[in-house]
Design a protein around this motif. Structure first.
Motif, PDB file in Angstrom:
ATOM      1  N   SER A 191       6.671   4.066 -10.349  1.00 31.06           N
ATOM      2  CA  SER A 191       6.073   3.132  -9.392  1.00 31.06           C
ATOM      3  C   SER A 191       6.526   3.393  -7.969  1.00 31.06           C
ATOM      4  CB  SER A 191       6.406   1.704  -9.790  1.00 31.06           C
ATOM      5  OG  SER A 191       7.801   1.558  -9.757  1.00 31.06           O
ATOM      6  N   GLY A 192       5.641   3.120  -7.061  1.00 33.06           N
ATOM      7  CA  GLY A 192       5.963   3.176  -5.640  1.00 33.06           C
ATOM      8  C   GLY A 192       6.273   4.553  -5.103  1.00 33.06           C
ATOM      9  N   LYS A 193       6.026   5.585  -5.905  1.00 30.48           N
ATOM     10  CA  LYS A 193       6.343   6.930  -5.417  1.00 30.48           C
ATOM     11  C   LYS A 193       5.079   7.772  -5.400  1.00 30.48           C
ATOM     12  CE  LYS A 193      10.294   9.004  -6.095  1.00 30.48           C
ATOM     13  NZ  LYS A 193      11.325   9.746  -6.819  1.00 30.48           N
ATOM     14  N   VAL A 194       5.049   8.710  -4.465  1.00 31.88           N
ATOM     15  CA  VAL A 194       3.925   9.646  -4.431  1.00 31.88           C
ATOM     16  C   VAL A 194       4.138  10.643  -5.569  1.00 31.88           C
ATOM     17  CG1 VAL A 194       2.644  11.213  -2.931  1.00 31.88           C
ATOM     18  CG2 VAL A 194       4.155   9.497  -1.925  1.00 31.88           C
ATOM     19  N   LEU A 225       8.367  11.498   5.405  1.00 32.12           N
ATOM     20  CA  LEU A 225       7.176  12.354   5.430  1.00 32.12           C
ATOM     21  C   LEU A 225       6.068  11.849   4.508  1.00 32.12           C
ATOM     22  CD1 LEU A 225       9.012  15.805   5.324  1.00 32.12           C
ATOM     23  CD2 LEU A 225       7.664  14.918   7.247  1.00 32.12           C
ATOM     24  N   GLY A 226       6.314  10.782   3.776  1.00 36.15           N
ATOM     25  CA  GLY A 226       5.332  10.323   2.784  1.00 36.15           C
ATOM     26  C   GLY A 226       5.163  11.359   1.691  1.00 36.15           C
TER      27      GLY A 226
ATOM     28  N   GLY B 159       1.715  11.586 -12.206  1.00 40.72           N
ATOM     29  CA  GLY B 159       2.467  10.431 -11.725  1.00 40.72           C
ATOM     30  C   GLY B 159       3.117   9.589 -12.805  1.00 40.72           C
ATOM     31  N   GLY B 160       3.249  10.105 -14.004  1.00 44.13           N
ATOM     32  CA  GLY B 160       3.919   9.318 -15.034  1.00 44.13           C
ATOM     33  C   GLY B 160       3.673   9.844 -16.422  1.00 44.13           C
ATOM     34  N   LYS B 161       3.705   8.948 -17.409  1.00 48.30           N
ATOM     35  CA  LYS B 161       3.430   9.355 -18.784  1.00 48.30           C
ATOM     36  C   LYS B 161       2.746   8.230 -19.536  1.00 48.30           C
ATOM     37  CE  LYS B 161       8.339   8.664 -19.747  1.00 48.30           C
ATOM     38  NZ  LYS B 161       9.576   9.291 -20.196  1.00 48.30           N
TER      39      LYS B 161
END
Ligand code: FAD
Lengths: 322, 248
Positions: A191-194, A225-226, B159-161
């Protein structure tokens, strides 16, 4: 006869790769004197596709397709391709689309070329250039089937605006119970991460950072830097960082606009996986580190000295250019 | 449970990549071959099922006699038997056709393939094989548990699993994560000795249409020289990234 693309979305919004394959498909369609039809699944806001030259959108709205399901989605793409009498299906190289592409190809008895970079070299015969040998070479592939499927390598073409008038049409595929033999139980997103897949910039750390306690440097630089954060293989093998961050030939591939490597030596297996990135920066204490041979910009220096100062300077730069 | 592990025989990751015959063929000169790393992770997981759940493990490769040392290595790591489909693979679909035939004849419950091989990076063999066989298919699989016919698995997504449930028969495309690096096995003397007497069956290929063809290879253009920046002049780096490279 039009070209079909599957325009992926996440949380009701198109992914950047959807616009990239739209831009690409439009260019190919122009050379073939045809148009581009986009297929969307459970996305109500399709207007943006008109910016990228799409003429028609087939909108699927179906509760059964809320979670990604490769077999069902591939079945939908097949039916759309058949309805449109498509000869060329263009997909992205997102994890989902790679998963779909082989199923779609078999469904349509189509030849598949994945990892395609650049526009077709010729359309009769149909030849495309693709990445092979982990970015160490290109392979020119000819597709000989009547219907063809190509997967465009990420960030290899870019976005090109090209205004069009979009016709929206509802599309109701026939879904088979057999399509749903795989059930998604739960999804865990960092969550909350690129994510590395979606990032324009990736900041990556290697064993030169000495230990997990120093990763604040990488995270802070990424935050300014996003950017997404990544690491070399030993860093994930040592448990300093999660496996999902391991990039390279045997980890995630990276094809960003900017890749910043900090305390990474630049072993051949590491470079193979990140070489598709457009601009590479290396920060390393050892001027002989092989990374300097492949990077665009290099700093010989200690990460613990350089990175904190770089973060401060970037903050000032961002504040000025906001 | 009968497990089939698909083994691709690929140049070692440090290999120099060159081409011959007017850039139409990969130059094998001086190249060391290994089990494709993604396949080796999958094989190691299969051996775990063999030891813990009594599975039998067959390894299969589509390739000429030169790939046999790679199959023998898989046997030395612990596979029960090997199959070599005697043909030079022309594209991913050709390989998938051969594998689908092996699967039909062997009625395997679980088929494990690397999600991508390090040579042609096609990433298409596991999915095409599944589509041809009518098996369930999970790609980018990083964990799997089998209980009777029921399968629980974890897949990597952007972005995950995600955790999924499904049932056998199943094909997975796999990668690191299905086992850890430290779980990989280096064949010991006993393994190497017994591998010599384990069955390695050779069968001929079935026909498959040439949907695609590799016409030619190219090497990337040499890149321009690096610009070095003094650690005391970080403004220059920011300026170059902003004005020259236009990436920030
Ligand atoms: C089959 C196989 C597959 C592989 N796949 C991958 C892969 O996918 N991805 C991958 O990354 N690797 C992979 N590797 C491993 C690869 O060969 C290298 O071992 C690895 O990339 C090295 O990681 P590193 O650069 O972090 O560490 P090192 O090689 O230990 O380099 C650390 C670097 O940090 C520098 N340094 C030290 N202190 C500082 C400081 N204070 N400030 C700045 N710099 C500093 C050092 O000069 C050095 O260059 C693979 C290897 C094999 C055999």
């Amino acid at each position: 006869m039009s070209i079909l693309i599957y325009a992926e979305s996440a949380e009701g919004k198109f992914k950047k790769v959807a616009f990239e394959i739209a831009s690409y498909a439009k260019k190919v369609a122009d050379s073939l004197d045809t148009t581009v039809t986009a297929l969307t699944i459970n996305n109500d806001n399709v207007a943006d596709l008109a910016k990228y030259g799409i003429d028609k959108v087939l909108k699927v709205n179906n509760d059964k397709l809320v979670s990604f399901n490769a077999k069902a989605y591939a079945d939908v793409i097949k039916q759309a391709a058949q309805q449109e009498n498509t000869k060329l299906v263009i997909l992205s190289s997102s994890t989902d689309s790679i998963y779909l592409s082989s199923l779609v190809a078999v469904n349509l008895e189509a030849g598949l070329a994945s990892n395609v970079v650049g526009l077709p070299l010729s359309t009769t015969p149909f030849q495309v250039k693709r990445n092979a040998f982990s970015n160490k070479a290109f392979n020119i592939t000819e597709i000989n089937t009547d219907v063809k499927v190509i997967g465009l390598a990420k960030n290899s073409y870019g976005l090109f605006e090209n205004a069009s008038t979009l016709t929206e049409e509802a599309f109701n595929p026939n879904l088979d119970d057999n399509d749903f033999e795989i059930k998604v139980e739960s999804v865990e997103k960092t969550s909350g991460k690129v994510s590395i897949a979606d990032a324009d910039i990736v900041v990556s750390g290697g064993r030169g950072l000495k230990g997990p306690e120093n990763w604040g440097l990488i995270e802070d630089l990424a935050a300014v830097l996003g950017a997404a954060t990544a690491c070399s293989k030993p860093v994930s093998d040592l448990g300093w960082r999660p496996h999902g961050e391991h990039v390279g030939q045997t980890g995630k591939p990276v094809a960003t606009n900017l890749y910043i490597a900090i305390g990474i030596s630049g072993a051949i297996q590491h470079i193979a996986g990140i070489n598709a990135s457009k601009v590479k920066v290396v920060i390393n204490t050892d001027p002989e580190a092989p990374f300097f041979k492949v990077a665009d910009y290099g700093i010989v220096g200690d990460a613990f000295d350089v990175v904190p100062r770089l973060i401060e300077k970037l903050k000032a730069f961002k504040a000025q250019n906001a | 449970m009968k497990i089939l592990v698909c083994i691709s025989h690929v140049p070692d990751t440090t290999s120099k990549i060159n081409f011959t015959n007017n850039d139409t063929e990969f130059d094998t000169n001086g190249v060391q071959y290994v089990i494709n790393p993604n396949d080796e992770f999958g094989l190691t997981r299969a051996i775990w099922f063999q030891e813990q759940q009594g599975a039998t493990v067959t390894v299969v490769n589509v390739g000429g006699p030169e790939t046999e040392p790679t199959l023998r290595k898989a046997l030395a790591i612990g596979a029960n038997e090997a199959i070599r489909i005697n043909a030079t693979p022309t594209d991913g679909f050709f390989v998938a056709k051969q594998l689908a035939e092996v699967i039909k004849n062997g009625a395997y419950d679980l088929v494990i393939a690397g999600k991508e091989s390090l040579d042609y990076n096609g990433g298409m063999v596991p999915g095409m094989t599944a589509a041809l066989s009518g098996y369930n298919f999970l790609n980018s699989c990083i964990d799997i548990a089998v209980d009777g016919n029921n399968v629980k698995a974890v897949r990597e997504i952007d972005g995950g699993k995600e955790t999924v449930s499904t049932s056998l028969p199943l094909i997975i495309g796999t990668q690191k994560g299905i086992v850890e690096e430290k779980d990989l096995r280096i064949p010991n003397m006993r393994g190497i000795m017994t591998a010599r007497t384990k069955p390695l069956n050779i069968t001929e290929a079935v026909d498959a249409p040439a949907n695609t063809k590799a016409v030619k290879f190219e090497k990337p253009a040499p890149k321009s020289a690096i610009k070095m920046i003094s650690p005391d002049n970080l403004d220059e780096l920011i300026d170059l990234l902003h004005n020259e490279a236009k990436v920030i």
